[in-house]
Design an enzyme around this catalytic site. Structure first.
Site, PDB file in Angstrom:
ATOM      1  N   LYS A  36       0.816  -1.206   0.000  1.00 58.27           N
ATOM      2  CA  LYS A  36       0.000   0.000   0.000  1.00 58.27           C
ATOM      3  C   LYS A  36       0.857   1.266   0.000  1.00 58.27           C
ATOM      4  O   LYS A  36       0.634   2.195  -0.777  1.00 58.27           O
ATOM      5  CB  LYS A  36      -0.954  -0.011   1.200  1.00 58.27           C
ATOM      6  CG  LYS A  36      -1.688   1.286   1.452  1.00 58.27           C
ATOM      7  CD  LYS A  36      -2.546   1.696   0.244  1.00 58.27           C
ATOM      8  CE  LYS A  36      -2.879   3.174   0.254  1.00 58.27           C
ATOM      9  NZ  LYS A  36      -4.090   3.517   0.894  1.00 58.27           N
ATOM     10  N   CYS A  83      -3.122  11.029   1.733  1.00 68.08           N
ATOM     11  CA  CYS A  83      -2.489   9.736   1.415  1.00 68.08           C
ATOM     12  C   CYS A  83      -1.131   9.929   0.769  1.00 68.08           C
ATOM     13  O   CYS A  83      -0.104   9.623   1.358  1.00 68.08           O
ATOM     14  CB  CYS A  83      -3.392   8.954   0.461  1.00 68.08           C
ATOM     15  SG  CYS A  83      -5.090   8.911   0.992  1.00 68.08           S
TER      16      CYS A  83
HETATM   17  N1  SAJ Z   1      -1.725  14.757  -8.714  1.00 68.16           N
HETATM   18  C1  SAJ Z   1      -0.870  15.445  -9.562  1.00 68.16           C
HETATM   19  N2  SAJ Z   1      -0.525  14.858 -10.755  1.00 68.16           N
HETATM   20  C2  SAJ Z   1      -0.998  13.636 -11.129  1.00 68.16           C
HETATM   21  C3  SAJ Z   1      -1.858  12.940 -10.247  1.00 68.16           C
HETATM   22  C4  SAJ Z   1      -2.198  13.524  -9.037  1.00 68.16           C
HETATM   23  O1  SAJ Z   1      -0.422  16.562  -9.270  1.00 68.16           O
HETATM   24  O2  SAJ Z   1      -0.633  13.185 -12.214  1.00 68.16           O
HETATM   25  C5  SAJ Z   1      -2.060  15.338  -7.400  1.00 68.16           C
HETATM   26  C6  SAJ Z   1      -3.565  15.571  -7.202  1.00 68.16           C
HETATM   27  O3  SAJ Z   1      -3.953  16.809  -7.714  1.00 68.16           O
HETATM   28  C7  SAJ Z   1      -3.671  15.488  -5.683  1.00 68.16           C
HETATM   29  C8  SAJ Z   1      -2.632  14.421  -5.310  1.00 68.16           C
HETATM   30  O4  SAJ Z   1      -1.721  14.393  -6.400  1.00 68.16           O
HETATM   31  O5  SAJ Z   1      -3.315  16.714  -5.077  1.00 68.16           O
HETATM   32  C9  SAJ Z   1      -3.175  13.041  -5.061  1.00 68.16           C
HETATM   33  O6  SAJ Z   1      -4.242  12.742  -5.934  1.00 68.16           O
HETATM   34  P1  SAJ Z   1      -4.519  11.299  -6.561  1.00 68.16           P
HETATM   35  O7  SAJ Z   1      -5.770  11.383  -7.320  1.00 68.16           O
HETATM   36  O8  SAJ Z   1      -3.315  10.814  -7.271  1.00 68.16           O
HETATM   37  O9  SAJ Z   1      -4.653  10.334  -5.308  1.00 68.16           O
HETATM   38  P2  SAJ Z   1      -5.526  10.356  -3.958  1.00 68.16           P
HETATM   39  O10 SAJ Z   1      -4.640  10.897  -2.860  1.00 68.16           O
HETATM   40  O11 SAJ Z   1      -6.843  10.984  -4.122  1.00 68.16           O
HETATM   41  O12 SAJ Z   1      -5.735   8.783  -3.729  1.00 68.16           O
HETATM   42  C10 SAJ Z   1      -4.585   7.943  -3.639  1.00 68.16           C
HETATM   43  C11 SAJ Z   1      -4.783   6.747  -4.577  1.00 68.16           C
HETATM   44  N3  SAJ Z   1      -3.531   6.025  -4.740  1.00 68.16           N
HETATM   45  C12 SAJ Z   1      -3.049   5.673  -5.958  1.00 68.16           C
HETATM   46  O13 SAJ Z   1      -3.589   5.984  -7.002  1.00 68.16           O
HETATM   47  C13 SAJ Z   1      -1.803   4.864  -5.979  1.00 68.16           C
HETATM   48  C14 SAJ Z   1      -5.860   5.824  -4.030  1.00 68.16           C
HETATM   49  O14 SAJ Z   1      -5.967   4.645  -4.819  1.00 68.16           O
HETATM   50  C15 SAJ Z   1      -5.554   5.449  -2.576  1.00 68.16           C
HETATM   51  O15 SAJ Z   1      -6.533   4.608  -2.027  1.00 68.16           O
HETATM   52  C16 SAJ Z   1      -5.515   6.739  -1.777  1.00 68.16           C
HETATM   53  O16 SAJ Z   1      -4.434   7.536  -2.286  1.00 68.16           O
HETATM   54  C17 SAJ Z   1      -5.293   6.408  -0.321  1.00 68.16           C
HETATM   55  O17 SAJ Z   1      -6.260   6.478   0.438  1.00 68.16           O
HETATM   56  O18 SAJ Z   1      -4.183   5.993   0.055  1.00 68.16           O
END
Ligand code: SAJ
Length: 433
Positions: free
Chosen positions: A207, A261
């Site tokens: 995870k 996360c």
């Molecule tokens: N972000 C970027 N660039 C990207 C992708 C995301 O700047 O290419 C930023 C987003 O704007 C945000 C942050 O990163 O601020 C995180 O967003 P996210 O959509 O990537 O992830 P979370 O935090 O909403 O959810 C993540 C997920 N993990 C993965 O995709 C590996 C989710 O599956 C997990 O369950 C969750 O963390 C968790 O609870 O751990």
């Protein structure tokens, strides 16, 4: 254990605990959801919710109306306990396991032989066999024999939690192989995806590494954005074209990484193995520096903060969610305020914030700049021709390459996109020829 007719007690009724509790309840389990916040408990018992997530309101209503879900302030006796409480970091980037420890201690008095305890909270590797095993040893029950313990990390994406809860593959790590098998039986009643069984520490590490993978890749995209700005290129076009390669998947740059996360979990590894986690630490530093980078851009465009009003679009950590935890948008606002700018925030998803929230009209009225920090769909509907009339200057800074540049340019806006300095190079070439 027979799967249904079991009683479940879910500790923590947040973004993970509430959907999980409701899903089990609508699948025939009698569920008590426990939260320390009385407002949350009262709301859920009325069939209402305190967080925004597509489909959740309907699911919770169905669960409470059927009498299968109720909320309480303290744990009750049950067959299964699921711990889904936050695992934040302290100001010094150390894992704060106090909520997990409190939840485990709270169920000690109601534990009985044959119980299964599952940790869903994302936790530093070793939590299940270390912290939790030592707390449950106090029950007098033998782990793996009288009491089953497993880690089943939640891996669902905010914004599509309900779909992913059912469809995603799950990884279940047991304190012993028997613990994992019993937990597998339970999750098989709500999960359509494959269930993979392993040991608890591996599951914890899986995870944390998933989120770390994403953090490191976002850092690479953010680094590309800053390089592109320096050398006069467009990071977004580079990413689009590079991703046509079958083995390349560059992520998206932005104002930083938020949420509870991805901006938190990599620190668990840095804390446990600081010398070995150089790349992970650097990625965190790069992503944490992005709000500062955004503010430097504003300072270049509007050098006199005392005369400038910035209309900020978005406070949530990402598009179409209401969660502002660790949001880079809040950090940008904080830095802009510190620099002396007059900042007005508009966010249609967020109701509560440490800063005042404005309607779109009030935020944009007499503003010198629109600064987009969060990709909420509602922002696409804003009409720059109309808003241009009430603004002092027609300037747009889009940190997520989200709005339609052409439409804003046609409304006579000067448009700057984070990571895109290709216009600078075109100007240079024009001047040379
Ligand atoms: N972000 C970027 N660039 C990207 C992708 C995301 O700047 O290419 C930023 C987003 O704007 C945000 C942050 O990163 O601020 C995180 O967003 P996210 O959509 O990537 O992830 P979370 O935090 O909403 O959810 C993540 C997920 N993990 C993965 O995709 C590996 C989710 O599956 C997990 O369950 C969750 O963390 C968790 O609870 O751990």
């Amino acid at each position: 254990m027979t799967k249904r007719n079991q009683e479940l007690c879910v500790l923590g009724l947040g973004y993970i605990g509430l959907p999980t509790a409701s899903l089990f309840a609508t699948n025939g389990f009698k569920v008590t959801g426990v939260d320390v916040n009385i407002r949350v408990v009262d709301l859920i018992n009325q069939g209402a919710i305190h967080i925004e997530e597509p489909g959740l309101s309907t699911l919770v209503q169905a669960a409470t109306n059927s009498g299968m879900l109720s909320a309480a302030l303290r744990p009750v006796e049950a067959d299964v306990f699921i711990i889904a409480v936050p695992t934040p970091i302290t100001a010094n980037q150390q894992a704060d396991m106090s909520f997990v420890a409190a939840a485990a201690n709270a169920i000690l008095p109601v534990l009985r032989p044959g119980n299964l305890v599952i940790l869903e909270s994302t936790s530093p590797p070793g939590t299940t066999t270390g912290l939790l095993a030592s707390i449950f040893a106090k029950s007098g029950l033998e782990l793996g024999k009288d009491l089953y313990l497993a880690h089943c990390p939640e891996r669902v994406l905010p914004g599509q939690i309900l779909y992913e809860l059912i469809e995603n593959h799950r990884v279940i790590g047991g304190f012993t192989p028997a613990c994992a098998e019993i937990a597998r039986d339970l999750y098989a009643s709500i999960v359509k995806g494959d269930i993979h069984v392993t040991d608890a520490t591996t599951a914890e590490m899986v995870k944390v590494m998933e989120n770390t993978y994403r953090d490191v890749n976002i850092a690479l995209a953010n680094e590309l954005a800053t390089i592109a700005e320096k050398v006069g290129a467009n990071a977004w076009e580079i990413i689009r074209l590079a991703n046509l390669h079958p083995r390349v998947n560059l992520h998206q740059p932005g104002p930083g990484v938020g949420g509870h996360c991805i901006s938190v979990d990599p620190w668990f590894l840095v804390e446990m193995a600081p010398k070995e986690s150089k790349l992970i630490h650097t990625a965190r530093t790069i992503n944490n520096a992005m709000p500062e980078f955004v503010v430097r851009k504003i300072e270049q465009l509007l050098p006199d903060p005392t005369r400038a009003k910035i209309a900020v679009l978005g406070a949530a950590y990402k598009g179409n969610v209401d969660d502002t935890r660790e949001s880079p948008a809040i950090e940008v606002v904080h830095l802009l305020n510190k620099a002396g700018y007059n900042v007005a925030i508009h966010d249609p998803h967020v109701n509560e914030l440490e800063y005042e929230l404005f309607s779109a009209e009030d935020a944009l009225d007499q503003a010198d700049c629109v600064l987009l920090l969060t990709s909420h769909d509602e922002f696409k509907a804003l009409d720059p021709k109309e808003f241009g009339k009430i603004m002092k200057k027609r300037l747009l800074v889009d940190t997520r390459n989200f709005l339609d540049k052409q439409v804003w340019k046609e409304a006579n806006f000067q448009v700057h996109t984070l990571g895109d300095n290709s216009a600078g190079v075109l100007e240079l070439i024009k001047n040379l020829t």
